[in-house]
Design an enzyme around this catalytic site. Structure first.
Site, PDB file in Angstrom:
ATOM      1  N   TYR A  62       0.788  -1.038   0.284  1.00  0.00           N
ATOM      2  CA  TYR A  62      -0.142   0.003   0.157  1.00  0.00           C
ATOM      3  C   TYR A  62       0.995   1.160  -0.104  1.00  0.00           C
ATOM      4  CZ  TYR A  62      -4.049  -2.775   0.252  1.00  0.00           C
ATOM      5  OH  TYR A  62      -5.049  -3.986  -0.259  1.00  0.00           O
TER       6      TYR A  62
ATOM      7  N   ASP B 263      -8.291   5.358  -5.058  1.00  0.00           N
ATOM      8  CA  ASP B 263      -7.534   6.536  -5.431  1.00  0.00           C
ATOM      9  C   ASP B 263      -8.359   7.753  -5.124  1.00  0.00           C
ATOM     10  OD1 ASP B 263      -9.053   7.599  -7.537  1.00  0.00           O
ATOM     11  OD2 ASP B 263      -8.179   5.674  -8.719  1.00  0.00           O
TER      12      ASP B 263
ATOM     13  N   HIS C 278     -14.795   0.929  -1.005  1.00  0.00           N
ATOM     14  CA  HIS C 278     -13.641   0.163  -0.447  1.00  0.00           C
ATOM     15  C   HIS C 278     -12.673   0.888   0.280  1.00  0.00           C
ATOM     16  CE1 HIS C 278     -14.799  -3.026  -3.781  1.00  0.00           C
ATOM     17  NE2 HIS C 278     -15.456  -2.959  -2.613  1.00  0.00           N
TER      18      HIS C 278
ATOM     19  N   CYS D   1       0.543   5.463  16.510  1.00  0.00           N
ATOM     20  CA  CYS D   1      -0.689   6.193  16.193  1.00  0.00           C
ATOM     21  C   CYS D   1      -0.854   7.667  16.784  1.00  0.00           C
ATOM     22  CB  CYS D   1      -1.967   5.471  16.666  1.00  0.00           C
ATOM     23  SG  CYS D   1      -3.546   6.276  16.530  1.00  0.00           S
TER      24      CYS D   1
ATOM     25  N   CYS E 144      -3.545   7.458  19.934  1.00  0.00           N
ATOM     26  CA  CYS E 144      -3.483   6.802  21.218  1.00  0.00           C
ATOM     27  C   CYS E 144      -2.117   6.315  21.494  1.00  0.00           C
ATOM     28  CB  CYS E 144      -4.167   5.473  20.994  1.00  0.00           C
ATOM     29  SG  CYS E 144      -3.828   4.243  19.911  1.00  0.00           S
TER      30      CYS E 144
ATOM     31  N   SER F 181     -15.350  -4.849 -13.494  1.00  0.00           N
ATOM     32  CA  SER F 181     -15.310  -6.234 -14.211  1.00  0.00           C
ATOM     33  C   SER F 181     -16.555  -6.896 -13.626  1.00  0.00           C
ATOM     34  CB  SER F 181     -13.795  -7.070 -13.838  1.00  0.00           C
ATOM     35  OG  SER F 181     -13.846  -6.959 -12.471  1.00  0.00           O
TER      36      SER F 181
ATOM     37  N   ALA G 216     -12.986   4.821 -21.153  1.00  0.00           N
ATOM     38  CA  ALA G 216     -13.672   5.880 -20.311  1.00  0.00           C
ATOM     39  C   ALA G 216     -13.294   7.362 -20.816  1.00  0.00           C
ATOM     40  CB  ALA G 216     -13.411   5.445 -18.847  1.00  0.00           C
TER      41      ALA G 216
HETATM   42  P1  OAD Z   1     -11.090  -4.885 -12.132  1.00  0.00           P
HETATM   43  O1  OAD Z   1      -9.490  -4.796 -12.555  1.00  0.00           O
HETATM   44  O2  OAD Z   1     -11.369  -6.097 -11.858  1.00  0.00           O
HETATM   45  O3  OAD Z   1     -11.727  -4.441 -13.466  1.00  0.00           O
HETATM   46  C1  OAD Z   1     -11.628  -3.246 -14.251  1.00  0.00           C
HETATM   47  C2  OAD Z   1     -12.435  -3.236 -15.383  1.00  0.00           C
HETATM   48  O4  OAD Z   1     -12.309  -2.072 -16.161  1.00  0.00           O
HETATM   49  C3  OAD Z   1     -12.261  -4.283 -16.557  1.00  0.00           C
HETATM   50  O5  OAD Z   1     -13.633  -4.780 -16.662  1.00  0.00           O
HETATM   51  C4  OAD Z   1     -11.796  -3.633 -17.850  1.00  0.00           C
HETATM   52  O6  OAD Z   1     -12.322  -4.108 -18.718  1.00  0.00           O
HETATM   53  C5  OAD Z   1     -12.237  -2.230 -17.401  1.00  0.00           C
HETATM   54  N1  OAD Z   1     -11.472  -1.217 -18.197  1.00  0.00           N
HETATM   55  C6  OAD Z   1      -9.925  -1.243 -18.045  1.00  0.00           C
HETATM   56  N2  OAD Z   1      -9.433  -0.122 -18.673  1.00  0.00           N
HETATM   57  C7  OAD Z   1     -10.596   0.740 -18.940  1.00  0.00           C
HETATM   58  C8  OAD Z   1     -10.599   2.107 -19.714  1.00  0.00           C
HETATM   59  N3  OAD Z   1      -9.831   2.583 -20.078  1.00  0.00           N
HETATM   60  N4  OAD Z   1     -12.293   2.409 -19.745  1.00  0.00           N
HETATM   61  C9  OAD Z   1     -13.121   1.764 -19.546  1.00  0.00           C
HETATM   62  N5  OAD Z   1     -13.133   0.368 -18.843  1.00  0.00           N
HETATM   63  C10 OAD Z   1     -11.852  -0.028 -18.743  1.00  0.00           C
HETATM   64  O7  OAD Z   1     -11.465  -3.930 -11.116  1.00  0.00           O
HETATM   65  P2  OAD Z   1     -12.662  -3.459 -10.561  1.00  0.00           P
HETATM   66  O8  OAD Z   1     -13.946  -3.993 -11.172  1.00  0.00           O
HETATM   67  O9  OAD Z   1     -12.761  -2.141 -10.035  1.00  0.00           O
HETATM   68  O10 OAD Z   1     -11.246  -4.358  -4.209  1.00  0.00           O
HETATM   69  O11 OAD Z   1     -12.319  -4.272  -9.218  1.00  0.00           O
HETATM   70  C11 OAD Z   1     -13.197  -4.375  -7.977  1.00  0.00           C
HETATM   71  C12 OAD Z   1     -12.488  -4.615  -6.993  1.00  0.00           C
HETATM   72  O12 OAD Z   1     -11.586  -5.652  -6.968  1.00  0.00           O
HETATM   73  C13 OAD Z   1     -11.622  -3.521  -6.304  1.00  0.00           C
HETATM   74  O13 OAD Z   1     -12.232  -2.439  -5.733  1.00  0.00           O
HETATM   75  C14 OAD Z   1     -10.832  -4.201  -5.410  1.00  0.00           C
HETATM   76  C15 OAD Z   1     -10.498  -5.349  -6.269  1.00  0.00           C
HETATM   77  O14 OAD Z   1     -10.287  -6.573  -5.527  1.00  0.00           O
HETATM   78  C16 OAD Z   1     -10.764  -4.481  -2.983  1.00  0.00           C
HETATM   79  O15 OAD Z   1      -9.526  -4.107  -2.943  1.00  0.00           O
HETATM   80  C17 OAD Z   1     -11.644  -4.654  -1.895  1.00  0.00           C
END
Ligand code: OAD
Length: 243
Positions: free
Chosen positions: A58, A96, A111, A138, A141, A180, A223
């Site tokens: 991180y 972010d 998240h 911290c 505390c 996704s 996007a």
């Molecule tokens: P993913 O990495 O699973 O999916 C990203 C999605 O964005 C995919 O479907 C890509 O096709 C799409 N993508 C990539 N580039 C793009 C662009 N330029 N324009 C449009 N679409 C684009 O990410 P998330 O779905 O955000 O959770 O993942 C969900 C959660 O899984 C995250 O918040 C994180 C992860 O594990 C935690 O850490 C709790």
């Protein structure tokens, strides 16, 4: 939808929204999870077992935020937030701060946020820009080893769930960008909104996803191209009562 009450809009965003700013997505060829096992860096058990590794993961991502900027899609969503006449909520899975840096105010980080830390002892949540170590005390505390990134890990409850359920039940338009659709509960939001009467559900993604069939419209493309176009369309539609 009533003709008197302005339509309510709910947005769900994922890593694809920030991808063109240079923030890595999670899945796919260069995705963050390609280089790491989720159970090594993104679970409470991992933090107990190997806090140094979790902090390093991180810390790198937090430092990386200083090198990226909001893109055209973040800016377009802020324009939508400012000009949309009805209720507006942007739920993001992203940790972010690019939406805020573009000017977003009505944002729910379900998240968590890379720019915050939480003390597991006294529960204080603080803004945090620097590296975090197991020896960092911290500020509230004074205990060491108790600060963790304020990120929702696998097996933990996402933030704002009650509020999110309430807004989804009232959504007239649901817009889902760059996710996704494999991580629940977010992956179930489109279906939940549709079950409660939402008539217009729009997915923006580079490709079809496992939840594409829950949407009434699908826009395939980056996007930064698709979101500004869509924002223009939605604002034009709402101005002439077409939404
Ligand atoms: P993913 O990495 O699973 O999916 C990203 C999605 O964005 C995919 O479907 C890509 O096709 C799409 N993508 C990539 N580039 C793009 C662009 N330029 N324009 C449009 N679409 C684009 O990410 P998330 O779905 O955000 O959770 O993942 C969900 C959660 O899984 C995250 O918040 C994180 C992860 O594990 C935690 O850490 C709790």
């Amino acid at each position: 939808m009533s003709g008197l009450i302005p339509p309510s809009l709910v947005i769900l965003s994922g890593a694809g929204l920030s991808a063109e700013s240079g923030v890595a997505t999670f899945r796919g060829a260069d995705g963050l999870w390609e280089g790491h096992r989720i159970e090594d860096v993104a679970t409470p058990e991992a933090f107990k077992r190997q806090p140094e590794l979790v902090h390093r993961f991180y810390n790198l991502r937090r430092a990386g935020l200083k090198t990226v900027e909001p893109n055209a899609a973040h800016h377009a969503l802020v324009r939508l937030e400012r000009e949309w006449p009805g209720a507006f909520v942007h739920i993001t899975q992203n940790v972010d701060d690019l939406n805020e840096r573009a000017g977003a105010m009505k944002l729910l980080h379900m998240h968590g946020e890379l720019g915050k830390v939480r003390c597991v002892w006294c529960r204080v949540v603080l803004p945090w820009q620097d590296d975090l170590e197991t020896t960092t005390p911290c500020p509230e505390c004074g205990r060491t080893g108790k600060l963790r990134p304020d990120i929702v890990w696998f097996g933990e409850m996402p933030y704002y769930i009650d509020e999110i359920m309430r807004v989804l039940e009232k959504a007239d338009v649901f817009l889902c960008i760059g996710t996704s659709g494999v991580v629940y509960p977010a992956a179930g939001f489109a279906r939940l909104a549709a079950d409660h009467g939402c008539q217009r559900l729009i997915e923006v993604n580079l490709e079809s996803t496992g939840i594409s069939n829950h949407f009434t419209e699908r826009r395939h493309g980056p996007a930064t191209v698709e979101v500004p176009k869509l924002v223009d369309e939605l604002l034009a539609d709402v101005a002439c009562g077409k939404v």
